[in-house]
Motif scaffolding. Structure first.
Motif, mmCIF file in Angstrom:
data_model
loop_
_atom_site.group_PDB
_atom_site.id
_atom_site.type_symbol
_atom_site.label_atom_id
_atom_site.label_comp_id
_atom_site.label_asym_id
_atom_site.label_seq_id
_atom_site.Cartn_x
_atom_site.Cartn_y
_atom_site.Cartn_z
ATOM 1 N N ALA A 190 1.060 -1.081 0.017
ATOM 2 C CA ALA A 190 -0.014 -0.168 -0.063
ATOM 3 C C ALA A 190 0.955 1.154 0.073
ATOM 4 C CB ALA A 190 -0.783 -0.086 1.258
ATOM 5 N N LYS A 191 0.269 2.410 -0.284
ATOM 6 C CA LYS A 191 0.962 3.719 -0.322
ATOM 7 C C LYS A 191 0.278 4.793 0.089
ATOM 8 C CE LYS A 191 3.407 2.552 -4.850
ATOM 9 N NZ LYS A 191 3.839 2.812 -6.209
ATOM 10 N N SER A 192 1.108 5.788 0.931
ATOM 11 C CA SER A 192 0.218 6.851 1.358
ATOM 12 C C SER A 192 -0.203 8.049 0.304
ATOM 13 C CB SER A 192 1.339 7.467 2.106
ATOM 14 O OG SER A 192 2.549 8.026 1.486
ATOM 15 N N LEU B 114 4.635 2.639 2.479
ATOM 16 C CA LEU B 114 4.655 2.945 4.011
ATOM 17 C C LEU B 114 6.006 2.437 4.480
ATOM 18 C CD1 LEU B 114 1.134 1.802 5.091
ATOM 19 C CD2 LEU B 114 1.760 3.939 3.874
ATOM 20 N N PRO B 115 6.775 3.390 5.517
ATOM 21 C CA PRO B 115 8.034 3.114 6.028
ATOM 22 C C PRO B 115 7.686 2.194 7.080
ATOM 23 C CG PRO B 115 7.167 5.183 6.960
ATOM 24 C CD PRO B 115 5.988 4.720 5.833
ATOM 25 N N GLN C 35 0.343 11.948 7.841
ATOM 26 C CA GLN C 35 0.309 11.920 6.455
ATOM 27 C C GLN C 35 1.264 10.988 5.791
ATOM 28 O OE1 GLN C 35 3.375 15.153 5.625
ATOM 29 N NE2 GLN C 35 3.761 14.659 3.321
ATOM 30 N N ARG C 36 2.099 10.079 6.747
ATOM 31 C CA ARG C 36 2.760 9.259 5.952
ATOM 32 C C ARG C 36 1.994 7.739 5.959
ATOM 33 N NH1 ARG C 36 5.216 7.865 3.182
ATOM 34 N NH2 ARG C 36 7.134 6.663 3.422
ATOM 35 N N TYR C 37 1.114 7.569 6.980
ATOM 36 C CA TYR C 37 0.419 6.415 6.717
ATOM 37 C C TYR C 37 -1.127 6.394 6.593
ATOM 38 C CZ TYR C 37 4.310 4.371 9.053
ATOM 39 O OH TYR C 37 5.546 3.775 9.552
ATOM 40 N N THR C 38 -1.520 7.508 6.007
ATOM 41 C CA THR C 38 -2.840 7.770 5.368
ATOM 42 C C THR C 38 -2.872 7.098 3.997
ATOM 43 O OG1 THR C 38 -3.495 9.701 6.815
ATOM 44 C CG2 THR C 38 -4.880 8.974 4.843
ATOM 45 N N ILE C 39 -3.837 6.078 3.799
ATOM 46 C CA ILE C 39 -3.596 5.210 2.484
ATOM 47 C C ILE C 39 -4.187 6.103 1.184
ATOM 48 C CG2 ILE C 39 -4.385 3.149 1.403
ATOM 49 C CD1 ILE C 39 -2.465 2.781 3.678
ATOM 50 N N GLY C 40 -3.346 6.351 0.110
ATOM 51 C CA GLY C 40 -3.830 6.818 -1.097
ATOM 52 C C GLY C 40 -3.982 5.833 -2.079
ATOM 53 N N GLU C 41 -3.472 4.756 -1.993
ATOM 54 C CA GLU C 41 -3.674 3.686 -3.000
ATOM 55 C C GLU C 41 -3.253 2.386 -2.545
ATOM 56 O OE1 GLU C 41 -0.940 3.356 -6.499
ATOM 57 O OE2 GLU C 41 -0.284 5.318 -5.860
ATOM 58 N N PHE C 42 -3.823 1.242 -2.808
ATOM 59 C CA PHE C 42 -3.387 -0.199 -2.322
ATOM 60 C C PHE C 42 -3.561 -1.298 -3.562
ATOM 61 C CE2 PHE C 42 -7.835 0.313 -0.981
ATOM 62 C CZ PHE C 42 -8.408 -0.772 -1.743
#
Length: 773
Positions: free
Chosen positions: A30-32, A38-39, A81-88
């Motif tokens: 998944a990406k933010s 995600l780190p 900001q870093r962990y709110t999902i933008g796409e998965f």
């Protein structure tokens, strides 16, 4: 995937709903919102150092502690900001195929919420705000254990103090997890069981860990040593990375819970006694100690949940959910029936039937009554019902589980279409099984410490052998007696083979092929028949692999354990043992017996003769024949004298022991000890009043006292000394007699401190305590 423990079991049980426990490893695809991955762990620590310009060589928890206490608002904004999902990855949508009922996560991202926005008939119920849902098939209870980017009023846990105090600050959620472990199976994914709270939930006093449903954990590397830790916790292993497991999820069918077959009136009428009970209402009850002291299991024992489920439990259930039928085999009294009942109680079939025997016409009736309804049928001792057993294999709606002793199964296996069956042997146990069984033994009946087979010459313990070692006053030998009775009835030659092997073992030697061939010489047509006999006893007799220096040009055999050999000799019918001992004496030349010097010390023991020869004249003749064939061995005279004294033929016994002492010039302490015992038995009931009689009795007591002080087998001498002191007191009630009894009392009580499980010792102490001195 390189490994998937009990996959069939997992794929049957997930359909009823599972608990998902997720960690950072799940969200790697998944990406933010800024399009970045995600780190995780060290990667997040490095990003924090860079963003907040921290030149500190500290791990993530310590860095988070600093930021939590100095720049909390900026820290939380960065995390959101870093962990709110933008796409998965759309494969995450297949998570719903697992039919999750509860989702726990240590992640702070909102991946699960985003996934379920695209699942039309489900919604996420956040228990933090709404509590647990009830009777709502659409709800999935969600617990963010370390916080979530969607929360405005809760901490996100990364700092050291919060991680360490997670359990104590929010015990309700963790206690709910413990309860959920009992309700549904659990899958740990992307998570390493590092939180104190999870360990607390796994071992919580609020639930019973033995009642927990099965658990699986996904591990990335097959070589990871952490697998041993998870296995010790009883967790099944799946080796896969996130991509591999997502691919696997896509192959699963959409979960559906089949409508279970109803138990028809015909089944209830014709097969009531064979139906597995649904609860323990109206079942006969008894203390669980009766099971552990050797009585066969009853349903109440199984419902009590006090009998440990061994590692075979999950393996067998996994086989049942495969496409094949199943045969469970094992050594006598290896827990086959107990395991069958445990499985039958828990397995997911509406119609569950158990039979001990079955005629063909009964099998035909059952198939007709079921009328293609799915059912599981357990048939114990199925080799006695082979026609019915084979008939039931024809029906696809019937899952057939046969249970049998290995030697019986071997005898009929050629009459079964083995391709239709998985075959599982339950004889041996893992070390974790032994520990679990010991932990579940009632406190008042188990030994003070776990005892298991340590001799490298023997295989690991079966349940029978382990309980025999670890339960006080064990009577499981009664069940083994039935095994020998049945064996004798069906094949006397196999019975002789087994008893002869135990007899040789009792004489401290492995039995050689030459010994066996000589023994059966008049009954064989070829050498191969010896191997065939050995094959039928595969679970009870094994190839010898000990340290004795033996010839390599022939086979040697040994009982699979010391306890089995001892039990066979103890409970075998006296007529069988007599025939084996006489036949061995007459048919096996001394030169064919390996380590004959060792053998001759034990093969003619008076305890064996007492067991075998009920008629004293037959016993006397046996010892006279042995004495003649064994080069006038004085040991034979000693054992023969003890045997005759037991038969109360004291005059002949004393004559024999006196001859043994003369022959050895009074040099062997063991013969002197036997002389003293016979001396006492020969004189204690002598009606004469002369001082010489008492002198001989005192002499016997003095010798036993020397034995007690010098010999490591103190309890043996203490018991004999006590028994003689009571007889002495009954005849001479004076100061000397009282002194003997008081000495015996001290010895017995000192020994009982070390052997408080010894009922014989306890009874003797009570008997002496009741004597008025």
């Amino acid at each position: 995937m390189k490994r998937f423990d009990n996959k069939n079991l997992f794929e049957n049980q997930y359909r009823a709903g599972i608990n998902l426990f997720l960690g950072a490893g799940v969200s790697v695809n998944a990406k933010s919102k800024d399009g970045k991955k995600l780190p995780v762990g060290n990667a997040l620590a490095e990003e924090l150092k860079k963003h907040f310009e921290l030149k500190l060589d500290l791990p993530l928890p310590q860095l988070s502690t600093i930021l939590e206490n100095t720049k909390r608002a900026e820290f939380y904004n960065f995390l959101k900001q870093r962990y709110t999902i933008g796409e998965f990855d759309k494969r995450y949508l297949s998570i719903d195929k697992l039919n999750p009922k509860s989702i726990y996560t240590t992640n702070i991202d909102n991946l699960i919420q985003e996934v379920y926005k695209e699942i039309p008939d489900k919604y996420i119920n956040d228990v933090t705000y709404n509590g647990e849902s009830y009777n709502d098939a659409s709800a999935i209870d969600f617990s963010a254990l370390h916080g979530n980017v969607l929360y405005e009023d809760r901490k996100m846990i990364f700092d050291t103090a919060s991680i360490n105090n997670a359990y104590s600050t929010n015990p309700k959620i963790w206690n709910q997890l413990a309860i959920d472990f009992e309700r549904k199976i659990t899958l740990f994914w992307g998570y390493g069981l590092n939180d104190t709270g999870v360990i607390q939930a796994l071992t919580s006093a609020n639930t019973t860990p033995t009642n927990h449903k099965d658990k699986w954990i996904i591990v990335r590397s097959i070589d990871s040593d952490i697998i041993f830790y998870y296995e010790a916790l009883g967790i099944n292993i799946i080796v896969a990375d996130t991509d591999e497991f997502l691919d696997y999820l896509e192959t699963l069918n959409i979960y559906n819970i089949d409508k279970k077959s109803k138990i028809s009136e015909e089944i209830n009428y014709f097969l009531t006694k064979n139906l597995v009970p649904k609860n323990n209402i109206n079942l006969p009850v008894r203390p669980i100690i009766e099971f552990f002291t050797g009585n066969p299991p009853i349903w109440y024992d199984i419902f009590s949940n006090q009998i440990y489920k061994t590692s075979h439990y999950n393996l067998v259930r996994n086989y049942i959910y495969s496409q094949k039928n199943l045969i469970i085999q094992g050594a006598p009294v290896s827990g086959k029936t107990t395991l069958m009942m445990q499985i039958a109680l828990d397995i997911d079939f509406q119609i569950k039937l158990i039979f001990e025997n079955m005629q063909l016409n009964k099998a035909e009736l059952i198939a007709k009554i079921l009328n293609n309804q799915k059912a599981i049928i357990f048939l114990d001792n199925f080799s006695d019902s082979l026609e019915a057993f084979n008939y039931l294999t024809k029906f696809e709606n019937i899952k057939l589980v046969g249970i049998e002793r290995t030697h019986n199964f071997s005898a009929v296996s050629h009459l079964i279409d083995i391709s239709k069956f998985n075959i599982h042997n339950v004889t041996e146990l893992k070390d974790s099984d032994l520990q679990g069984i010991y932990d579940n033994l009632p406190l008042g009946t188990k030994s003070s410490k776990l005892i298991k087979e340590k001799n490298k010459d023997y295989e690991k313990d079966t349940i029978f052998e382990f309980i025999k070692r670890n339960v006080k006053h064990n009577t499981i030998k009664d069940r083994f007696r039935e095994v020998l009775i049945n064996l004798k009835k069906h094949d006397y030659k196999i019975t002789e083979f087994l008893v002869l092997t135990a007899y040789a073992h009792r004489s401290r030697i492995p039995i050689s092929f030459d010994m066996l061939y000589s023994y059966f010489i008049d009954e064989l047509t070829s050498y191969d028949e010896i191997f065939e006999l050995r094959y039928h006893l595969d679970d009870l007799v094994k190839d010898y692999s000990g340290d004795l220096d033996i010839e390599n040009d022939q086979d040697y055999y040994f009982p699979r354990s010391y306890h089995i050999a001892e039990t066979i000799i103890e409970i075998v019918d006296s007529e069988v043992l007599k025939n084996v001992m006489l036949k061995a004496l007459n048919n096996i030349p001394n030169i064919r017996i390996p380590f004959y010097n060792t053998y001759r010390k034990y093969a003619y023991d008076k305890t064996l003769a007492t067991k075998a020869f009920k008629n004293w004249e037959e016993g006397r003749d046996f010892y006279e024949q042995v004495y003649e064939m064994d080069f006038n061995n004085p040991y034979v005279l000693q054992q023969g004298a003890l045997y005759l004294a037991y038969k109360k033929k004291f005059a002949t016994a004393f004559e024999w022991i006196d001859k043994a002492i003369t022959q050895t010039n009074n040099r062997f302490f063991s013969i002197r000890n036997s002389h003293a015992i016979i001396l006492f038995d020969a004189n204690i009931n002598n009606p004469g009043e002369g001082s010489d009689i008492r002198k001989q009795l005192d002499n016997s007591m003095e010798i036993l006292e020397k034995c007690f002080n010098a010999d490591k087998r103190k309890v043996f001498h203490a018991v004999r000394y006590a028994e003689q002191s009571i007889e002495y007191l009954n005849r001479f009630y004076d100061r000397k007699a009282i002194d003997y009894v008081e000495t015996a009392k001290v010895w017995l009580k000192n020994e009982y401190k070390q052997r408080n499980w010894d009922r014989e010792l306890q009874n003797l102490i009570q008997k002496i305590d009741q004597i008025k001195l």
